[in-house]
Design a protein around this motif. Structure first.
Motif, PDB file in Angstrom:
ATOM      1  N   TYR A   1      75.447 -42.869  -6.513  1.00 49.22           N
ATOM      2  CA  TYR A   1      76.528 -43.933  -6.546  1.00 49.22           C
ATOM      3  C   TYR A   1      77.047 -44.444  -5.205  1.00 49.22           C
ATOM      4  N   THR A   2      77.860 -45.581  -4.932  1.00 49.53           N
ATOM      5  CA  THR A   2      78.045 -45.999  -3.675  1.00 49.53           C
ATOM      6  C   THR A   2      79.746 -45.653  -3.641  1.00 49.53           C
ATOM      7  N   ASN A   3      80.270 -45.045  -4.817  1.00 48.82           N
ATOM      8  CA  ASN A   3      81.705 -44.859  -4.799  1.00 48.82           C
ATOM      9  C   ASN A   3      81.711 -43.329  -5.034  1.00 48.82           C
ATOM     10  N   ALA A   4      80.831 -42.407  -4.974  1.00 48.47           N
ATOM     11  CA  ALA A   4      80.903 -41.199  -5.196  1.00 48.47           C
ATOM     12  C   ALA A   4      79.631 -40.415  -4.387  1.00 48.47           C
TER      13      ALA A   4
ATOM     14  N   PHE B   1      91.380 -42.551  -7.644  1.00 50.95           N
ATOM     15  CA  PHE B   1      91.761 -43.376  -6.307  1.00 50.95           C
ATOM     16  C   PHE B   1      90.645 -44.556  -6.176  1.00 50.95           C
ATOM     17  N   TYR B   2      89.605 -44.379  -6.673  1.00 54.69           N
ATOM     18  CA  TYR B   2      88.622 -45.809  -6.812  1.00 54.69           C
ATOM     19  C   TYR B   2      89.227 -46.850  -7.610  1.00 54.69           C
ATOM     20  N   GLN B   3      89.697 -46.362  -9.031  1.00 55.13           N
ATOM     21  CA  GLN B   3      90.222 -47.443 -10.126  1.00 55.13           C
ATOM     22  C   GLN B   3      91.572 -47.738  -9.386  1.00 55.13           C
ATOM     23  N   LEU B   4      92.410 -47.182  -8.751  1.00 57.20           N
ATOM     24  CA  LEU B   4      93.561 -47.455  -7.983  1.00 57.20           C
ATOM     25  C   LEU B   4      93.242 -48.714  -7.026  1.00 57.20           C
ATOM     26  N   SER B   5      92.324 -48.233  -6.499  1.00 52.74           N
ATOM     27  CA  SER B   5      92.011 -49.334  -5.197  1.00 52.74           C
ATOM     28  C   SER B   5      91.564 -50.597  -5.745  1.00 52.74           C
ATOM     29  N   ARG B   6      90.724 -50.665  -6.812  1.00 57.92           N
ATOM     30  CA  ARG B   6      90.237 -51.894  -7.429  1.00 57.92           C
ATOM     31  C   ARG B   6      91.166 -52.677  -8.179  1.00 57.92           C
ATOM     32  N   ARG B   7      92.405 -51.830  -8.962  1.00 58.49           N
ATOM     33  CA  ARG B   7      93.168 -52.421  -9.808  1.00 58.49           C
ATOM     34  C   ARG B   7      94.547 -52.772  -9.252  1.00 58.49           C
ATOM     35  N   ARG B   8      94.916 -51.714  -8.093  1.00 57.44           N
ATOM     36  CA  ARG B   8      96.078 -52.066  -7.404  1.00 57.44           C
ATOM     37  C   ARG B   8      95.980 -51.825  -5.905  1.00 57.44           C
TER      38      ARG B   8
END
Length: 487
Positions: A384-387, A247-254
């Motif tokens: 981490y700030t994202n986990a 979900f983090y990668q989805l949020s950053r890329r899409r």
């Protein structure tokens, strides 16, 4: 000779975990933990506001070596505090803690391969020497949170409280409550206080991304019944890591896809006529700031039930009976909670020096996000700030163990990361747009433009580099203690 082999600063989640890793790997090594407060637990002992809980699942916030076995994955503060304290007690770590010792200075001597650390205890200085200094103080300023200056606050006839210093005798039963803020603390407080208050209003300057998650992880609980706690914990931990990473990668890329998913989920949990775009549509992209989690959608349930509401506006001034907003509207209040953020403090405010030269943190660079350029035999923990914070804390401890074993095998006494590559450019240590980060980030060490000077935000990548990567990488320098010179 030093007083101890390893000196750990902080007896919170990170410090207890670091001690557990060290005593397991090196039963013969001596260590002491210096804790400024009078209790184990760090953040989880400090924060006592209603509903305080984790904003990460406990299968990743828990230690790698100690399975979380409670049914609830999003746990309340007292349960987390018990988990940390039980970990310390069962391993005998609590017997190595000196409470009420606030570390103020630490001086390294290359000639002696030794840190001399000064703490204050009962108003008096105390010194202790160690070969390795391991700072696990987190990055919150424990003395006070961040509270903006509000005009007219002295005229307010009710109670104003910051969540970081919650009065034990505050009774909000039947009272009108306004919570100023929209971050993790605010979205926790609103549904918790709404259980007893006459009404609770969350007053926010701008919306935050908020996601509802089940308080209980049914897959985790089922796996634990079928496979036992150890194997279930391992599988659940990686399940949650991979889901969070996706979900983090989805949020950053899409980001448009992630925003749409969050908006649709939010609309399902709110009344049909609720103005979602005004109150739950942030101006920034998902994960520019940390997402807020609400277990079982408790915030949305409180709004749907009429026990709470959200107002998006700015405070113009306090009045004797409440708040006047910039729109001209007024909010009546008996209790105002300023959930307006935290303050950051790098390395607990410890003054460092190396061979009588003061270390300016903002001029150092963080090696693998856990050591400082030019500062020998020094480790710190930033999660981490994202986990979950503990995912990184465990890896920092595991890398430190590998490093110490490497030094033992080669007869080294000292290690120090050295940045001698002029092509590495500086970056903020925390590339995060939250206000509490932006207010203090210039006081922190810097990150670099590439590894190993980057503070990675991918647990999977860090597992490879910290758990299995080379120790001798050309950046980490090693040395032996100079032989004594005869008089």
């Amino acid at each position: 000779m030093t007083d101890v082999d390893v000196l750990i600063v902080g007896a919170g989640l990170s410090g207890i975990g670091a001690a557990h890793h060290l005593r397991t790997a090196f039963p013969g090594r001596t260590y002491t933990i210096l804790e400024a407060r009078e209790a184990i637990g760090g953040t989880w002992d400090l924060f006592r506001y209603p509903g305080v809980r984790s904003d990460s699942d406990m299968h990743t916030l828990g230690y790698r070596f100690r399975p979380w076995t409670h049914a609830k994955a999003i746990a309340d503060g007292p349960s987390i505090l018990s988990y940390v304290r039980d970990t310390a007690a069962e391993a005998g770590i609590d017997r190595h803690i000196r409470f009420g010792h606030k570390v103020i200075r630490a001086a390294w001597s290359t000639a002696d391969s030794c840190w001399t650390v000064t703490a204050v205890h009962d108003g008096e200085p105390v010194t202790i020497t160690a070969s390795l200094l391991y700072v696990c103080s987190g990055y919150y300023h424990y003395d006070a949170g961040h509270t903006p200056t509000f005009p007219g606050v002295d005229r307010f006839e009710g109670t104003v409280v910051h969540p970081q210093h919650w009065p034990e005798d505050l009774d909000h039963t039947g009272k009108k409550v306004v919570v100023i803020g929209s971050g993790a603390t605010a979205v926790t407080l609103v549904p918790a206080m709404a259980e007893k208050a006459a009404h609770v209003t969350m007053l926010q300057r701008s919306p935050t991304y908020i996601m509802a998650l089940p308080a209980e992880d049914k897959i985790a609980n089922t796996l634990r019944r079928l496979l036992g706690p150890q194997r279930a914990y391992f599988l659940t931990r990686w399940k949650n890591v991979l889901m969070g990473t996706f979900f983090y990668q989805l949020s950053r890329r899409r980001p448009h896809v992630a925003k749409s998913m969050i908006r649709k989920a939010t609309m399902k949990l709110l009344p049909p006529d609720f103005d979602v775009d005004t109150h739950f549509r942030p101006r920034y992209q998902p994960w520019d700031q940390r997402l807020c989690l609400v277990p079982d959608g408790d915030l949305f349930r409180a709004i749907r039930g009429g026990r709470a509401d959200v107002v998006t506006d700015r405070v113009a001034e306090f009045t004797p009976k409440g708040l006047k907003l910039e729109s001209g509207a007024e909010l009546a209040a008996d209790v105002v909670v300023t959930a307006t953020g935290l303050r950051l403090l790098a390395l607990g405010g410890i003054e460092l020096s190396v061979d009588d030269r003061a270390v300016e943190l903002s001029k150092t660079m963080a090696y693998k996000g856990m050591m400082l350029s030019g500062v020998p035999n020094f480790v710190f923990t930033i999660g981490y700030t994202n986990a979950s914070w503990t995912l990184k804390a465990d890896l920092v401890a595991e890398y430190t163990i590998r490093l110490l074993k490497h030094m033992d095998a080669h007869g080294y006494h000292q290690f120090v990361p050295v940045n001698d590559d002029p092509t590495v450019t500086e970056r903020p240590l925390l590339d995060f747009q939250a206000g509490y980060v932006l207010r203090a980030i210039d006081e922190f060490p810097r990150a670099g433009s590439r590894r190993p000077w980057q503070l990675g935000m991918s647990y999977a990548h860090d597992v490879v580099s910290l758990r299995h990567g080379q120790i001798e990488d050309g950046v980490m320098k090693f040395g032996r203690q100079p032989a004594p010179v005869d008089a």
